[in-house]
Structures are given as C-alpha cells and as structure tokens.
Scaffold this active site. Structure first.
Site, mmCIF file in Angstrom:
data_model
loop_
_atom_site.group_PDB
_atom_site.id
_atom_site.type_symbol
_atom_site.label_atom_id
_atom_site.label_comp_id
_atom_site.label_asym_id
_atom_site.label_seq_id
_atom_site.Cartn_x
_atom_site.Cartn_y
_atom_site.Cartn_z
ATOM 1 N N ASP A 29 49.869 37.110 32.495
ATOM 2 C CA ASP A 29 51.177 37.157 31.750
ATOM 3 C C ASP A 29 51.426 38.497 31.172
ATOM 4 O O ASP A 29 52.065 38.782 30.240
ATOM 5 C CB ASP A 29 50.865 36.083 30.543
ATOM 6 N N LYS A 37 54.855 39.912 30.145
ATOM 7 C CA LYS A 37 55.641 39.399 29.055
ATOM 8 C C LYS A 37 55.768 40.496 28.126
ATOM 9 O O LYS A 37 56.399 40.456 27.090
ATOM 10 C CB LYS A 37 54.625 38.151 28.325
ATOM 11 N N HIS A 69 58.937 37.461 33.910
ATOM 12 C CA HIS A 69 57.460 38.054 33.687
ATOM 13 C C HIS A 69 56.471 38.260 34.921
ATOM 14 O O HIS A 69 55.788 39.108 34.745
ATOM 15 C CB HIS A 69 57.162 37.430 32.585
ATOM 16 N N HIS A 102 52.294 33.178 40.172
ATOM 17 C CA HIS A 102 51.593 32.069 39.314
ATOM 18 C C HIS A 102 52.452 31.022 39.091
ATOM 19 O O HIS A 102 52.098 29.972 38.410
ATOM 20 C CB HIS A 102 50.719 32.389 38.311
ATOM 21 N N ASP A 122 47.298 27.482 33.926
ATOM 22 C CA ASP A 122 48.099 28.028 33.098
ATOM 23 C C ASP A 122 48.862 26.699 32.319
ATOM 24 O O ASP A 122 48.887 26.388 31.172
ATOM 25 C CB ASP A 122 49.152 28.776 33.724
#
Length: 356
Positions: free
Chosen positions: A227, A230, A255, A279, A308
C-alpha cells in the site's frame, strides 16, 4: 607430485570459496562449510563451533556425521584462548589446548571423540570467532593439506561474518520498510497494523506453499510495501468516514500504480514490484490496474490480494463493523474464481479456520 598437490589444493580451495560465498543465509552457509570441509579433508565427521566471547563459551553451531545423541553437550565452558594455526611448525589446534580444568575432564568423559579431532580457528583480521574441526590425527595429513585446512577456517569465518552481516542489514532494512509503510497507513485511521497483519497472513501462505526462502523474502517485502502508493492519495479520501464515491474510488485505485512507480526507482525492488502493482487484480480479469487474469497475475500478487481482503473484512471500517474470521472466510469463498485464485483461497481459509 607435490606441485600437482598444490595445484589441486588451490583449485579445491577456490571451489570452496565460491561455494560457501554463494549464499547469504547463515544456515545454508554453515551446512555448506561442513559438507565442503568433509569433502576436502576426506573426513566423515565435521564440527563447527562458534565462540561467545562475552560468556567465554564455545557452542556447537553445526555438525556433519554425528547422530544427535553423540553430542550430549552443546556448550563448552572454561575456554582457553586459541589463535592462529601454525602449520609450518607442525601445529594445529586440539581440544586439549582449548578446554581447561574440570571442563576438559567432563567433556572427555561425555564426548571422548572430540580429543581425536583437530581444529582450525575461524579467524578474520586477527579476530577469532570459533573453531572448525575434523576427525583424524594431524600427522595423517601433509603440510599442504593442513595449510588448506587452516585456510578453510579463514574462508568459513569470512562467509559466516558476511552472512550474519547481511542478515542484520536485511533486518534493519525490513524494519525501516515496515516503519515507512506504517507511517503511510497511519494516514488512514482505520487501518492501523494492516501492514503487519497482511505480512503475517502472506507468510503463512508462503509456508503452506513451501515457497523457497528467496520467494518468501520477496513476498514479505511486497506485503510490507503493497500500500506504499497510498502516499500519493489525498488525505480527504483516505480519512473519509463513510463509503467512497465512484470518483473517489477511481482515485483510490491509482495506489498500486503509484506504488509500483515509486519502487521502480530502486533496481533491487524489481522482483517486489509485481506484488505491489497487481495486488488488486481479480482472477476473472475484472481487477485493476491492468485487468490481468488467472495465472497471468503474479503469484505474490494473488497471495497478497487474499491476505489484504481478509484483513479488510476482519477490521472495523467507518461503513461496517469487522467480521469474525470464520465469517470472513465464508465471504471470501463467495468470490473464489472471480476475485481470488480458488486454489490459494482454499489453502488460506483452511489455515485460518484451523487456527481460528
């Protein structure tokens, strides 16, 4: 004959150096040292002892040719100092020289074979870190063979030091990456600890799949950084206390690409990028950013996708309460074959139901 022996010995030592320095995993290096030493010295028993200078003890770190019950003592106390091999003076190291006082008597009774072995110090720049031992009597070997043996000890010391240094540096790097990822995640008040949990879930999957260590390392880093993109998403979207609008969802969907772009500036991250950038691809091809389908989605991305989603379902969100693990697994199974790789999902849910 002696000239040929020297050439063969140098060739063997070179091969040993290449072999034991081909890995940076301490366990692999130690195993390789024992096996290569056994071959070069034509010995069926090898001991690798490491020195704990603070406690003045020698520890049996690795061995070859011994059954576990042959080594009832794994720590040797009351250690005398030991230094260089002096082969040109006909001297290598014996356990009689290393163990002092009552310790020698105790070990001689428990493991008498130690006193039928001879040892070379693990030495780097004058610092001794342990001993490498083989079975046999020194007089059974030529001066050249004993010189090679002492060189093996030095090579082994360097290889172990490099492997341990690499592991320490790697640990520092991973902790730094985790701190950076958590700093990014902290901008979203609802995802505290998300990075750590996704990493744990992903590594459980890796264990179940028996992935090689290098692939586990890549997966771990990709899970940590999945992540990271982000950082490029507006705080107003990340911190929004209700469901996102379609426009905001489109912005949030950037992201993975942002994360992959950030990592593309670091050459060493090239194997991690597929996990970060993909992902959010779905197994049926309806995901983003590239609409990859099935096994075209990199394995690490398919694993992180499941980890996730499971963490998202089992943590509170502003628009819904968290689900219990069993309930979350049932919810994920509804999307087997559409969102998630069904084989991987079965492995994941089986593990979660077993531990939950």
């Amino acid at each position: 004959m002696q000239g040929k022996e020297i050439v063969e010995s140098l060739r063997s030592l070179h091969d040993l150096s290449k072999a034991i320095n081909s890995s940076l995993h301490p366990t692999e290096v130690a195993d390789m040292i024992c096996h290569k030493t056994a071959g070069l010295m034509q010995s069926d028993k090898v001991l690798l002892l490491l020195l704990d200078k603070e406690k003045s003890i020698l520890l049996v770190h690795n061995h070859l040719g011994f059954e576990d019950d042959e080594l009832p003592v794994l720590k040797f106390h009351d250690i005398r100092s030991f230094e260089h091999c002096l082969v040109h003076k006909g001297t290598v190291i014996s356990m009689t020289e290393v163990l002092a006082g009552q310790e020698q008597g105790k070990i001689r009774q428990a493991m008498p074979f130690l006193f039928d072995m001879f040892f070379a110090p693990l030495e780097v720049k004058g610092e001794v870190s342990g001993l490498l031992g083989v079975s046999g009597e020194p007089h059974e070997f030529s001066i050249i063979e004993l010189e090679i043996f002492c060189s093996i000890g030095s090579q082994a010391a360097v290889a172990l030091e490099n492997a341990n240094l690499y592991q320490r540096l790697r640990g520092t790097f991973l902790h730094t990456a985790e701190a950076l990822a958590e700093a990014v995640s902290s901008r979203d008040p609802y995802t505290g600890g998300h990075t750590r949990r996704v990493q744990a879930y992903a590594l459980h999957m890796a264990q179940a799949l028996n992935l090689p260590d290098n692939e586990k390392d890549t997966l771990r880093l990709a899970a940590i950084l999945h992540d990271i993109g982000k950082i490029g998403i507006n705080d107003a979207i990340l911190r929004k206390g209700e469901a996102l609008t379609d426009e905001e969802k489109q912005e949030m969907r950037k992201h993975p690409e942002i994360g992959a772009h950030i990592l593309s500036f670091v050459d060493e991250m090239r194997e991690v990028i597929p996990g970060v950038g993909h992902h959010h691809e779905w197994f049926d091809g309806s995901g983003y950013p590239d609409g990859l389908k099935g096994k075209d989605i990199p394995l690490i991305a398919r694993i992180i996708s499941i980890a996730d989603a499971f963490d998202a379902l089992t943590t509170d969100r502003p628009y819904r309460k968290s689900a219990e693990p069993v309930e979350a697994c049932i919810m994920l199974e509804k999307y087997a074959g559409s969102h998630f790789d069904p084989e991987l999902l079965e492995i994941f849910t089986t593990h979660q139901l077993a531990v939950g």
